[in-house]
Design a protein around this motif. Structure first.
Motif, short mmCIF file in Angstrom:
data_model
loop_
_atom_site.label_atom_id
_atom_site.label_comp_id
_atom_site.label_asym_id
_atom_site.label_seq_id
_atom_site.Cartn_x
_atom_site.Cartn_y
_atom_site.Cartn_z
N ALA A 1 0.84 -1.19 0.00
CA ALA A 1 0.00 0.00 0.00
C ALA A 1 0.88 1.25 0.00
N GLU B 1 -8.49 -0.76 6.94
CA GLU B 1 -9.58 -1.00 6.00
C GLU B 1 -9.49 -0.10 4.78
N ALA B 2 -8.67 0.96 4.87
CA ALA B 2 -8.48 1.86 3.74
C ALA B 2 -7.40 1.33 2.81
N ASP B 3 -7.50 1.69 1.54
CA ASP B 3 -6.54 1.20 0.55
C ASP B 3 -5.14 1.76 0.75
N GLU B 4 -5.01 2.85 1.52
CA GLU B 4 -3.70 3.49 1.71
C GLU B 4 -2.77 2.67 2.61
N ALA C 1 -1.81 -1.34 4.59
CA ALA C 1 -1.93 -2.79 4.47
C ALA C 1 -1.23 -3.47 5.64
N HIS D 1 -6.64 -8.81 7.08
CA HIS D 1 -7.69 -7.81 7.22
C HIS D 1 -8.93 -8.49 7.77
#
Length: 383
Positions: free
Chosen positions: A22, A357-360, A362, A375
């Protein structure tokens, strides 16, 4: 720069690992010995040409494997995207490639993708001897100014030759007329340039160190630093100061068989409110100051290259109190300092702070060299 994908083959515990990362916080969670640090070490080796743990290439090779490879795909903000590859074969050494083309030297890797490494041993930056502080100077400047790295490599070679000559003279062996003078001139020229670049860097770094303290929540006191050249001179002409110092110390250098002045012996004194940190600071002050040094290092690299460095944080949250951990994590989440790669045995410092939970961001679980995406984060310690 941003690391998009990293592949490891026969590197330490990793037989074949490929990770897609990420753009901000990337957490690697697992028990001690699971292979978390191996991922950071592989990334550091790819960017610097050698392990930041100071071990041999053979140590990095998985037992029984014929070779190891590390490959990374990096996306630039202002720099072009680049794909780096490093391969090691016992008996043949390492070879490096950029976008498929072989590099002439491993040193040509340095600075293509700048990295800043934070580890528990950073305590030695302030509490240890001057070697660690000189290493900070060289590691930072070499990634920003390729000519600085060239000067350092040439200086080390010249120093080795000069010291070998001093040993010969000490044993009474004859030397060609002017040989010592020639090596001294080489050392003065290269050493003067190195010292001048260090001074310029430290002038700006001192300001960024104050900024770093502010970013860390102003933990107390005003940080500062002082460069202390072994020549004992603050002469504006560092090359001339080197010439004079080498001439002044030649007789004693012959007696001892080694060069007694030069950037290889210079010191940087870190201070809080004007007091030398090394003998007077508490353990907490040492940790905080070392953390601020790494933050300032990242700020400097970004300022000089217009690209954020990659941040490699190896098990750094254990010694930090919860409040300091939260401040550091907020910095990482913001992306202010760059993309980060963090190892930890437990997930607690990150729960509710890093929005995985955000794509930014991992998270990954590492166990015996096998990596799996996580996750959500587990709430219990991983064993």
């Amino acid at each position: 720069m941003r690391l998009r994908r990293l592949s490891l083959s026969s590197f330490r515990a990793h037989t074949a690992t490929t990770l897609d990362f990420a753009p901000r916080v990337n957490l690697l969670v697992g028990a001690n010995g699971a292979g978390k640090t191996n991922v950071l070490e592989a990334l550091g080796t790819l960017c610097l040409g050698k392990s930041f743990l100071g071990v041999s290439d053979a140590t990095l090779l998985q037992r029984g494997a014929p070779h190891f490879t590390v490959e990374g795909a990096f996306d630039g903000e202002d720099r072009p995207d680049v794909r780096l590859r490093l391969a090691f074969v016992p008996g043949e050494g390492k070879r490096a490639f950029a976008n498929g083309a072989p590099l002439d030297r491993l040193a040509d890797l340095v600075g293509r993708v700048p990295v800043v490494i934070l580890s528990p041993s950073d305590h030695e930056l302030t509490a240890g001897g001057p070697v660690e502080r000189r290493r900070l100077l060289d590691a930072t400047l070499s990634q920003v100014f390729p000519v600085y790295l060239d000067d350092v490599l040439k200086y080390r070679r010249a120093l080795k030759q000069k010291n070998a000559l001093l040993q010969q003279v000490r044993r009474g062996r004859p030397q060609a007329p002017g040989t010592m003078d020639a090596w001294d001139e080489e050392l003065a020229t290269l050493g003067g340039r190195i010292v001048a670049r260090r001074r310029s860097f430290l002038n700006r770094f001192a300001e960024l160190l104050v900024d770093a303290y502010d970013l860390l929540g102003s933990p107390g006191g005003v940080p500062s630093l002082a460069y202390q050249p072994s020549s004992g001179s603050d002469d504006a002409d560092d090359t001339e100061a080197m010439r004079r110092s080498l001439a002044r110390t030649r007789r004693r250098s012959v007696d001892l068989g080694r060069t007694l002045v030069g950037p290889h012996l210079d010191e940087v004194a870190f201070q809080i409110d004007g007091f030398d940190l090394r003998p007077y600071a508490s353990q907490g002050q040492h940790r905080t100051f070392a953390l601020a040094v790494r933050v300032a290092q990242a700020l400097y690299v970004r300022e000089r290259t217009d690209e954020p460095p990659l941040l490699l944080l190896d098990d750094v949250f254990g010694p930090l109190d919860p409040d300091r951990s939260r401040v550091v994590l907020d910095l990482l989440v913001s992306g202010t300092l760059g993309q980060s790669f963090v190892t930890a045995a437990r997930s607690e410092p990150f729960d509710g702070v890093v929005p995985f939970e955000a794509d930014e961001h991992a998270a990954f679980h590492v166990e015996r060299g096998v990596v799996a995406a996580l996750h959500p984060l587990p709430t219990a310690p991983l064993s």
